[in-house]
Enzyme design. Structure first.
Site, PDB file in Angstrom:
ATOM      1  N   SER A 107       0.834  -1.187   0.000  1.00  0.00           N
ATOM      2  CA  SER A 107       0.000   0.000   0.000  1.00  0.00           C
ATOM      3  C   SER A 107       0.883   1.256   0.000  1.00  0.00           C
ATOM      4  O   SER A 107       1.685   1.446  -0.907  1.00  0.00           O
ATOM      5  CB  SER A 107      -0.960  -0.068   1.194  1.00  0.00           C
ATOM      6  OG  SER A 107      -1.933   0.925   1.145  1.00  0.00           O
ATOM      7  N   HIS A 136      -2.372  -1.237  -4.217  1.00  0.00           N
ATOM      8  CA  HIS A 136      -3.829  -1.290  -4.341  1.00  0.00           C
ATOM      9  C   HIS A 136      -4.380   0.129  -4.258  1.00  0.00           C
ATOM     10  O   HIS A 136      -3.640   1.077  -4.041  1.00  0.00           O
ATOM     11  CB  HIS A 136      -4.467  -2.215  -3.303  1.00  0.00           C
ATOM     12  CG  HIS A 136      -4.312  -1.775  -1.879  1.00  0.00           C
ATOM     13  ND1 HIS A 136      -4.729  -2.534  -0.828  1.00  0.00           N
ATOM     14  CD2 HIS A 136      -3.779  -0.660  -1.305  1.00  0.00           C
ATOM     15  CE1 HIS A 136      -4.480  -1.925   0.317  1.00  0.00           C
ATOM     16  NE2 HIS A 136      -3.905  -0.780   0.044  1.00  0.00           N
TER      17      HIS A 136
END
Length: 195
Positions: free
Chosen positions: A96, A121
């Site tokens: 992330s 993501h």
């Protein structure tokens, strides 16, 4: 518990916590979730190292599951703002925002240890309140998603649509796959031996 390091110099001894000792070698370690406290500390370290020597590279080791987008963008912007090149190294996991910061290092100086994992993501968020408040929060998440995808596209050389598609769900990579993807430049297998 933070390990302490004993250093002898000129007949006297000094005790440093390990992170302060690493900072003296221009090494910053992000080994936790990205929060405002983490971001403030890393931004301060980057600014300190730039003030100390603007022409000497900085090394940032990352083992982070991600965290706050706003705080991560504060670190990202500071990484782009300071003059020294920044080597980023994934040790364990860069997921992330951790992966975003890994890619934010100076091109050609972004790397990973070989058994690490890297994951990108879209930003996560939750919304509650009245419908108009939920709409405002949803618009903000979409804005952040566009900004992050644009930056990843620029840093990887991948077109925006590919990044948008790949970040729609968790997208895990090995270090060699991350090199192919353009997130990093090098997989570190062994430390070079200085002769």
């Amino acid at each position: 518990m933070i390990p302490l390091v004993l250093e002898e110099s000129g007949g006297s001894e000094r005790v440093f916590d390990i992170y302060s000792r690493l900072l003296r070698e221009r090494i910053i370690f992000l080994g936790e979730q990205v929060t405002s406290e983490t971001a403030n500390r890393i931004v301060a370290q980057l600014l300190f190292l730039e003030a100390e020597d603007p022409d000497k590279d900085i090394y940032m080791y990352i083992n982070s599951p991600g965290g706050s987008v706003y705080d991560g963008l504060g670190i990202f912007d500071t990484m782009q703002h300071v003059k020294p090149d920044i080597h980023t190294v994934c040790v364990g996991l860069a997921a992330s925002m951790g992966a975003f910061l890994l890619a934010a290092g100076t091109k050609g100086k972004r790397s990973s240890l070989r058994h690490s994992r890297i994951m990108i993501h879209q930003p996560l968020g939750g919304a509650r309140g009245q419908a108009s408040d939920i709409r405002i929060q949803a618009d903000e998440i979409l804005f952040l998603k566009e900004r992050l995808n644009t930056e990843l596209s620029e840093r990887t050389g991948k077109d925006y649509e590919t990044i948008k598609e790949d970040t729609d769900r968790d997208f895990y990579m090995s270090p060699s796959e991350a090199v192919e993807y353009g997130l990093i430049d090098l997989v570190l297998d062994k430390k070079p031996v200085k002769v």
